[in-house]
Design an enzyme around this catalytic site. Structure first.
Site, PDB file in Angstrom:
ATOM      1  N   LYS A 218       3.967  10.061   8.472  1.00 18.63           N
ATOM      2  CA  LYS A 218       3.720   9.662   9.869  1.00 18.63           C
ATOM      3  C   LYS A 218       4.702  10.293  10.868  1.00 18.63           C
ATOM      4  O   LYS A 218       4.603  11.476  11.133  1.00 18.63           O
ATOM      5  CB  LYS A 218       3.695   8.139   9.955  1.00 18.63           C
ATOM      6  CG  LYS A 218       2.697   7.554   8.901  1.00 18.63           C
ATOM      7  CD  LYS A 218       1.963   6.360   9.323  1.00 18.63           C
ATOM      8  CE  LYS A 218       1.185   5.747   8.173  1.00 18.63           C
ATOM      9  NZ  LYS A 218      -0.214   5.553   8.380  1.00 18.63           N
TER      10      LYS A 218
ATOM     11  N   ASP B 204       9.402   2.850   0.362  1.00 15.72           N
ATOM     12  CA  ASP B 204       8.327   3.604   1.000  1.00 15.72           C
ATOM     13  C   ASP B 204       8.430   3.352   2.504  1.00 15.72           C
ATOM     14  O   ASP B 204       8.023   2.319   3.010  1.00 15.72           O
ATOM     15  CB  ASP B 204       6.975   3.140   0.444  1.00 15.72           C
ATOM     16  CG  ASP B 204       5.815   3.935   1.041  1.00 15.72           C
ATOM     17  OD1 ASP B 204       6.053   4.706   1.991  1.00 15.72           O
ATOM     18  OD2 ASP B 204       4.678   3.767   0.563  1.00 15.72           O
TER      19      ASP B 204
ATOM     20  N   TYR C  25       0.845  -1.192   0.000  1.00 13.01           N
ATOM     21  CA  TYR C  25       0.000   0.000   0.000  1.00 13.01           C
ATOM     22  C   TYR C  25       0.879   1.240   0.000  1.00 13.01           C
ATOM     23  O   TYR C  25       1.827   1.336   0.795  1.00 13.01           O
ATOM     24  CB  TYR C  25      -0.901   0.009   1.251  1.00 13.01           C
ATOM     25  CG  TYR C  25      -1.821   1.215   1.326  1.00 13.01           C
ATOM     26  CD1 TYR C  25      -2.809   1.416   0.370  1.00 13.01           C
ATOM     27  CD2 TYR C  25      -1.683   2.148   2.351  1.00 13.01           C
ATOM     28  CE1 TYR C  25      -3.654   2.517   0.441  1.00 13.01           C
ATOM     29  CE2 TYR C  25      -2.530   3.256   2.432  1.00 13.01           C
ATOM     30  CZ  TYR C  25      -3.512   3.428   1.473  1.00 13.01           C
ATOM     31  OH  TYR C  25      -4.346   4.525   1.541  1.00 13.01           O
TER      32      TYR C  25
HETATM   33  C1  LIG Z   1       3.555   2.496   3.404  1.00 15.15           C
HETATM   34  C2  LIG Z   1       2.572   3.603   3.234  1.00 15.15           C
HETATM   35  N1  LIG Z   1       2.711   4.450   2.198  1.00 15.15           N
HETATM   36  C3  LIG Z   1       1.852   5.471   2.016  1.00 15.15           C
HETATM   37  C4  LIG Z   1       0.796   5.676   2.873  1.00 15.15           C
HETATM   38  C5  LIG Z   1      -0.137   6.821   2.659  1.00 15.15           C
HETATM   39  O1  LIG Z   1       0.060   7.771   3.657  1.00 15.15           O
HETATM   40  P1  LIG Z   1      -1.104   8.817   4.017  1.00 15.15           P
HETATM   41  O2  LIG Z   1      -2.218   8.034   4.626  1.00 15.15           O
HETATM   42  O3  LIG Z   1      -0.454   9.779   4.947  1.00 15.15           O
HETATM   43  O4  LIG Z   1      -1.515   9.450   2.730  1.00 15.15           O
HETATM   44  C6  LIG Z   1       0.618   4.822   3.954  1.00 15.15           C
HETATM   45  C7  LIG Z   1      -0.508   5.010   4.901  1.00 15.15           C
HETATM   46  O5  LIG Z   1      -0.740   4.282   5.812  1.00 15.15           O
HETATM   47  C8  LIG Z   1       1.531   3.765   4.140  1.00 15.15           C
HETATM   48  O6  LIG Z   1       1.398   2.909   5.165  1.00 15.15           O
END
Ligand SMILES: Cc1ncc(COP(=O)(O)O)c(C=O)c1O
Length: 447
Positions: free
Chosen positions: A263, A234, A142
């Site tokens: 985060k 990521d 994700y």
């Molecule tokens: C690995 C990862 N990338 C991207 C995102 C997207 O981040 P956001 O919810 O701040 O848009 C998340 C969200 O949980 C994530 O866990």
């Protein structure tokens, strides 16, 4: 437990907010509790019920719900001075310098407002830098609500995973199974000169948690390098959570070209960031031609919260504390699982943990070695073959049992876990040994 207030609030919310929530994972069954306030490692809901919280805002809250004094002071002072300007401020340079000092891949960094925005910009950057269109992602991984990665299927049969995304996006995205080096090799053999980047979490934290097998990231590093593609980690979840201030890439000893953050780097306020080698990051406008911009980007309150959060972690025993409690929890849950539900697999590392309701128990002989504090894909472990390796392995678990029975029972016992089988849980600096004991007792009852 009474839930009258939450029920009434949800009823109101349903009339004006789609599904009654502003992020889909919050719509727990039959209706979510509405939080009134946080208190250390706990949240208190609108009916006055108190829960020990391991959701921790889905990851950002390294300190739980009480900001350490320097973080609170910096947030208050920056909020009262502005709160934002549309011109640069010193605090964003402070945070950029801090991240560049600690994270191996980062020479330069651009701050944005969410993890989604970070991965959108990272994909555009990789395409602009390489002049290629295709990106390789992990099945079940994700990267936020972005068109290029909300794609499912296999490498020659990908499709958007949500209505509203033109299938032409999926034509440029190649999903492969995590931990399957042969699949990645095959994709590079067929499409090597069209691939802009491999985009992966170092640990799949939104589906499981799935730890990499030995050598997997190293192989991705070799493949991307030899084909002129970028490796993007990521680290929206793992950043400043796994491996401490060096992040997961430091812990695993594999340096990507580009890293996305979110985060924790914003200390609990909306944030995202794209970091990496200077020659790549300088492709972003205005230094280069790859368009990137944002009204709220580098927001002073967020930058202050992020900077003081990371400085506090550098100067105190934060990672020792959260990782020790994480290990205690995983070890304790492993013992309970061995006794009561041997098919289930305990996963996680550092301050992350989850129990995947896998379906088959290994034939563990008395005395056969097993990972004692969560699966880390150790080949000598008797559970190795049963430890989830891919997103599909997690999806094949008893996901309904987690959501409909286990999660509800833990909530009734006053323990707030992530409501589905897929999302990670987090220990904060506010959690204590007594909290771990209470949690293990609740697991014993509920499993
Ligand atoms: C690995 C990862 N990338 C991207 C995102 C997207 O981040 P956001 O919810 O701040 O848009 C998340 C969200 O949980 C994530 O866990």
């Amino acid at each position: 437990m009474r839930h009258d207030e939450s029920r009434a609030l949800y009823d109101r919310a349903l009339s004006v907010i789609p599904g009654g929530v502003n992020s889909s994972v919050r719509a727990t069954r039959p209706y979510p509790f509405f939080v009134e306030r946080g208190d250390g490692a706990h949240v208190v809901d609108a009916d006055g019920n108190r829960y020990l919280d391991y959701v921790m805002g889905y990851g950002p809250l390294l300190y739980g719900h009480d900001m350490p004094d320097p973080v609170r002071a910096a947030v208050q002072s920056h909020a009262s001075e502005g709160p934002m300007y549309g011109a640069p401020t010193e605090i964003e340079v402070d945070l950029a310098e801090f991240v560049a000092r600690h994270v191996p891949s980062v020479e330069m960094i651009r701050f944005v407002n969410s993890g989604t925005e970070a991965t959108v910009s990272a994909v555009r950057l990789a395409r602009g830098y390489t002049g290629r269109d295709k990106i390789v992602v992990m099945q079940g991984g994700y990267h936020g609500a972005q068109e290029s990665t909300l794609v499912e299927g296999s490498f020659d049969n990908a499709a958007p995973s949500s209505p509203g995304i033109p299938s032409s996006f999926a034509e440029h995205t190649i999903p492969v199974p995590f931990n399957d080096a042969a699949a990645a090799e095959r994709v590079f053999e067929e499409h090597g000169d069209e691939i802009a980047a491999v985009l992966t979490e170092p640990i799949l934290a939104n589906t499981g948690i799935v730890h990499p097998v030995d050598g997997y990231h190293e192989r991705l590093r070799e493949l991307t390098e030899s084909h002129g593609a970028l490796l993007i980690f990521d680290e929206v979840i793992t950043g400043f959570r796994v491996g401490g201030l060096q992040c997961a890439q430091g812990k695993f000893g594999v340096t990507p070209d580009v890293t996305t953050f979110g985060k924790i780097v914003g200390g609990g306020f909306p944030v995202g960031a794209i970091g990496g080698r200077a020659e790549i990051l300088e492709q972003f406008t205005p230094a280069g031609d790859v368009f990137q911009s944002g009204t709220f980007s580098g927001h002073p309150v967020t930058m202050a919260a992020g900077y003081e959060t990371l400085r506090y972690a550098a100067e105190n025993d934060v990672y020792d504390h959260v990782n020790r409690l994480g290990e205690r929890l995983r070890a304790g849950i492993s013992d309970i699982v061995a006794d009561q539900a041997p098919a289930y697999t305990v996963v996680g590392t550092d301050s992350m943990f989850k129990t995947v309701f896998t379906r088959e128990a290994p034939d563990v002989d008395e005395g056969a070695p097993t990972c004692d504090a969560g699966c880390t894909q150790d080949e000598s472990c008797a559970r190795y073959d049963h430890c989830p390796k891919t997103g599909a392995d997690v999806a094949a678990a008893e996901t309904e049992r987690w959501e409909r029975i286990f999660w509800q029972e833990m909530k009734d016992a006053g323990i707030f876990l992530t409501p589905n089988q897929f999302e990670s849980q987090f220990v904060s600096y506010a959690h204590t040994d007594a909290d771990v004991e209470e949690t293990l007792e609740a697991y014993k009852e509920a499993l």
